[in-house]
Design a protein around this motif. Structure first.
Motif, short mmCIF file in Angstrom:
data_model
loop_
_atom_site.label_atom_id
_atom_site.label_comp_id
_atom_site.label_asym_id
_atom_site.label_seq_id
_atom_site.Cartn_x
_atom_site.Cartn_y
_atom_site.Cartn_z
N GLN A 1 0.93 -1.24 0.01
CA GLN A 1 0.07 0.00 -0.05
C GLN A 1 0.74 1.43 0.08
O GLN A 1 1.91 1.32 0.73
CB GLN A 1 -0.91 0.08 1.27
N THR B 1 0.32 5.55 0.71
CA THR B 1 -0.47 6.48 1.24
C THR B 1 0.13 7.78 1.04
O THR B 1 1.32 8.21 1.52
CB THR B 1 -0.54 5.92 2.95
N TYR B 2 -0.26 8.86 0.71
CA TYR B 2 -0.15 10.20 0.71
C TYR B 2 -1.18 10.87 1.59
O TYR B 2 -2.36 10.76 1.41
CB TYR B 2 -0.20 10.73 -0.83
N LYS B 3 -0.33 11.73 2.38
CA LYS B 3 -1.10 12.62 3.45
C LYS B 3 -0.76 13.85 3.27
O LYS B 3 0.37 14.34 3.24
CB LYS B 3 -0.84 12.07 4.90
N GLU C 1 -5.96 12.02 3.26
CA GLU C 1 -5.12 10.68 2.61
C GLU C 1 -5.81 10.04 1.63
O GLU C 1 -6.90 10.06 1.42
CB GLU C 1 -4.86 9.64 3.89
N TYR D 1 -4.81 6.71 -0.50
CA TYR D 1 -4.18 5.44 -0.53
C TYR D 1 -4.45 4.39 -1.49
O TYR D 1 -5.80 4.41 -2.01
CB TYR D 1 -4.16 4.85 0.88
#
Length: 764
Positions: A679, A681-683, A689, A691
């Motif tokens: 996975q 994930t960009y926050k 977020e 993902y």
């Protein structure tokens, strides 16, 4: 297309506030921040320093110093963190030019979290004589799933077991013991039990979870029947501390759609938390080409509401309720609702309606006395082919507990009462055209004394006495000892007894599906167990900032009166009776938590176990119990990109499978197999977020190496099966292996590799 629509709709709903920092970046007025990070021994290198709500940050060098440049003028919270230390926040106003700060971190770890499951009252985890494992929402987000049942697959020693390859119901195995041996609670209340053991777990949305506490080994001295193998306590979010708004939407390449939405509101002096989960899947997929759905089609909704009431006495009062409805079916690809209950096209269709109420009230007394209560109403309307199973269960539970401290003694006294009503259309609750619903009343009392022998030695003594009107008095004592050599080395030794009163049809899905005849050989007596568990925790700190946490356990559990389904005596039957002998579960496990100074985090664990039954002097491995299980999770964050990579997986050793006799061509034992996921994930700085990733990277499914999974899938009503005078299946040209229709041969999910994409947003 559904995924795109949902994601666009979610973005439309979410009003993302722009942080003042972004607006300030449009100006040229900035400042810099320089500082030093310390711990109790001096400077602390490789610590992480960030500005809350932004992507701006740095790390301390070998001398503990750090610097951050081009920070817009304003007031911020500076966050400093380091593995094995308590995270701190410090408010600071950034002015034009140079700004300086010093930060001091103190050592700490997850061992200092507060737990309640081991002793029925809040205690710092490292101080608890009973070993308790804690899993946070962050842990489960590494491999997002639509329900608790699937989420637990990455907990070492815990395995979600599918019990039916058609309707995909299942239970949770802990240390090799089947689902009914583990008590599943919500906020300390025995919500998931009996009829909901195989159907209720899939309806608990992850968005409501604050943390999950797992206790391995018997806890019957505190929680009564069903806590023979251990307990899983789902702690829901505190409304006062919950986010203002939270939403999580994701979908998979198979067409699964999951939506979580929650918010809190203040009404007078009370705070309310509202959460809703909706899961939808309507794709008929048959990749193994056996004519049956690989994954059960589902339409499920769960609504949760929890209240915190502020009282003038300062005492707490919480009240929560949940409504759950699910419509699921699996079967032949041509099945639709017009065939429900017919013998034309085979399908397993289950409608479940469930209500829950639970709460806790602290009495306005000088002494800490609390009253807890819960009530569940579970209705199931189901057909397995042309076999109808209509069942209702109502469970009421209340418990009064008094916590009393006397010098070196921390005492707990309690009284509990459990009422259970159960009615169905099987012989379990009636015969000869008469209906006789089962009503069970179990009062109980318990006492516990946690004794501080010395600053590093604790002894816990506990006992419980329950009265079951079917089986009389049942006494369950336990003892626990904790020795803290220092804050980095802890030993725990636990021993106790447990008991379980079996509800056969509510717990054993295999008794209803397929064509095997169910034989109950006797009046079933309660199962009893004796358990010893040794636990050791070790914390290791390295000078370069690396931290290693180790949690090792060894256990031995001995069962008498064990009730284990017998698939072997007659392949066309499932026979139930108290074991004329004993059953044993023994094993070792190790959990490791490794955090490197560069931000790489690794969680890994394994369990080696042996679960066997000895009947009439003959010893055999228990069906559907693995010999080895391993889990891992690797996390690495690229701070410059605000991107996190999670690689999770599990591996399972062979388990004995329920074949239909010597002619059955399917494997008698499962192979080693592994399910792995990745996975990304960009926050963003505004708590948004995005993902996505791939589940089951190896594209593993249990049909590998097997000619088929469902026996006689082409003849699900056994219309062309021939029997001899003794009821044995004859081998014929149409039935070369001499089998009947059966769907209980399942040990892993049928879904292969698939992508997923989702979005989360939290407004604090």
């Amino acid at each position: 297309m559904r995924l795109v629509t949902i994601l666009l709709f979610t973005f439309f709903l979410i009003s993302i506030p722009k942080h003042s920092l972004l607006n300030a970046q449009e100006t040229e007025t900035t400042g810099s921040l320089e500082g030093v990070v310390y711990d109790e021994n001096g400077v602390l290198p490789f610590a992480n320093i960030f500005i809350e709500g932004t992507s701006i940050g740095s790390s301390s060098d070998d001398n503990g110093t750090f610097s951050i440049h081009k920070i817009p003028i304003g007031t911020y919270k500076i966050i400093a963190s380091f593995t094995g230390y308590n995270t701190i926040k410090k408010k600071l106003s950034i002015k034009e030019g140079e700004n300086k700060i010093s930060l001091t971190l103190s050592q700490g770890s997850t061992l200092d979290e507060v737990v309640v499951s081991g002793t029925l009252k809040p205690v710092i985890r490292s101080e608890s004589p009973v070993p308790v494992e804690i899993y946070s929402p962050t842990f489960f987000k590494k491999n997002p799933t639509p329900n608790l049942f699937e989420a637990l697959q990455n907990v070492n020693g815990v395995r979600p077991q599918l019990n039916c390859s058609i309707c995909n119901t299942g239970d949770i195995h802990v240390n090799g013991l089947e689902g009914p041996y583990t008590l599943v609670m919500i906020d300390g209340m025995p919500i998931v039990s009996g009829l909901s053991t195989v159907y209720g777990l899939s309806g608990i949305p992850n968005s409501l979870i604050e943390r999950i506490e797992v206790v391995k080994g018997p806890a019957s001295s505190l929680y009564g029947s069903e806590a023979v193998g251990g307990l899983i306590n789902i702690i829901t979010k505190n409304p006062d501390a919950a986010p203002e708004i939270s939403t999580d939407v994701f979908a998979s390449g198979w067409g699964e759609t999951n939506i979580d939405f929650g918010f809190k509101a203040r009404v007078g002096k009370a705070t309310a938390l509202v959460g809703a989960n909706y899961f939808f899947y309507d794709q008929v997929i048959d990749k193994n080409e056996d004519g049956f759905t690989d994954l059960t089609l589902q339409d499920r909704i769960s609504i949760f509401n929890k209240w915190n009431f502020k009282r003038s006495s300062g005492k707490n009062f919480t009240l929560a309720g949940r409504f759950y409805y699910e419509d699921r079916w699996g079967g032949e690809n041509e099945w639709d609702r017009s065939f429900r209950g017919s013998d034309e096209i085979y399908g397993e269709s289950i409608y479940t309606t469930r209500y829950e109420v639970l709460g806790s009230y602290e009495l306005p007394t000088k002494e800490p006395i609390s009253l807890s209560f819960s009530y569940t109403n579970h209705d199931q309307n189901s057909f397995y082919g042309d076999v109808s199973y209509q069942a209702k269960q109502r469970i009421g539970f209340t418990q009064l507990a008094w916590d009393k401290k006397l010098k070196s003694h921390d005492l707990l006294f309690g009284a509990a009462y459990r009422y259970q009503y159960y009615d169905d259309n099987t012989t379990a609750t009636g015969s000869d055209n008469t209906n006789d619903p089962e009503e069970t009343k179990i009062p109980g009392v318990f006492v516990q004394d946690e004794i501080t022998l010395a600053s590093n030695h604790k002894l816990l003594l506990g006992s419980r006495l329950d009265y079951d009107d079917r089986h009389g008095s049942i006494f369950t004592p336990r003892i626990a000892y904790k020795w803290s050599i220092n804050d980095k080395n802890i030993f725990r030794l636990n021993a106790g007894t447990g008991f379980r009163v079996v509800n056969l049809f509510t717990e054993e899905h295999a008794a209803l599906t397929g064509s095997r005849e169910v034989i109950v050989e006797e009046n079933l007596a309660p199962e009893e167990s004796y358990n010893v568990n040794l636990n050791y925790i070790k914390k290791i700190f390295f000078d370069n900032g690396t931290f290693i946490g180790l949690d090792a356990s060894a256990w031995y559990t001995h069962f008498t009166n064990a009730i284990i389904p017998d698939y072997d005596t007659n392949p066309q039957q499932i026979r139930y009776g108290n074991l004329d002998g004993y059953a044993v579960s023994t094993g070792v496990s190790l959990n490791s938590d490794i955090n490197f100074s560069n931000g790489l985090k690794v969680m890994a664990g394994f369990s080696a176990l042996n679960v066997s039954n000895t009947d009439d002097g003959i010893r055999s491995r228990q069906v559907l119990t693995e010999s080895f299980t391993g889990t891992w999770g690797v996390t690495y964050k690229v701070h410059a990109l605000n991107l996190t990579l999670d690689y999770t997986g599990n591996a399972y050793g062979p388990m004995r499978l329920p074949t239909l006799g010597p002619n059955d061509p399917r494997r008698d034992n499962s192979p080693w197999y592994s399910i792995q996921n990745i996975q990304f994930t960009y926050k963003s700085s505004t708590n948004l977020e995005i993902y996505g990733g791939v589940k089951n990277l190896l594209d593993w499914t249990p049909n590998r190496g097997n000619p088929f999974l469902i026996s006689r899938a082409e003849d699900p009503f056994d219309n062309n099966v021939q029997f001899n005078q003794n009821g044995d299946v004859l081998v014929t040209a149409d039935n070369p292996y001499g089998l009947t229709f059966d769907s209980t041969y399942i040990y892993g999910p049928n879904q292969g590799a698939r992508g997923f994409l989702g979005v989360r947003y939290t407004l604090l």
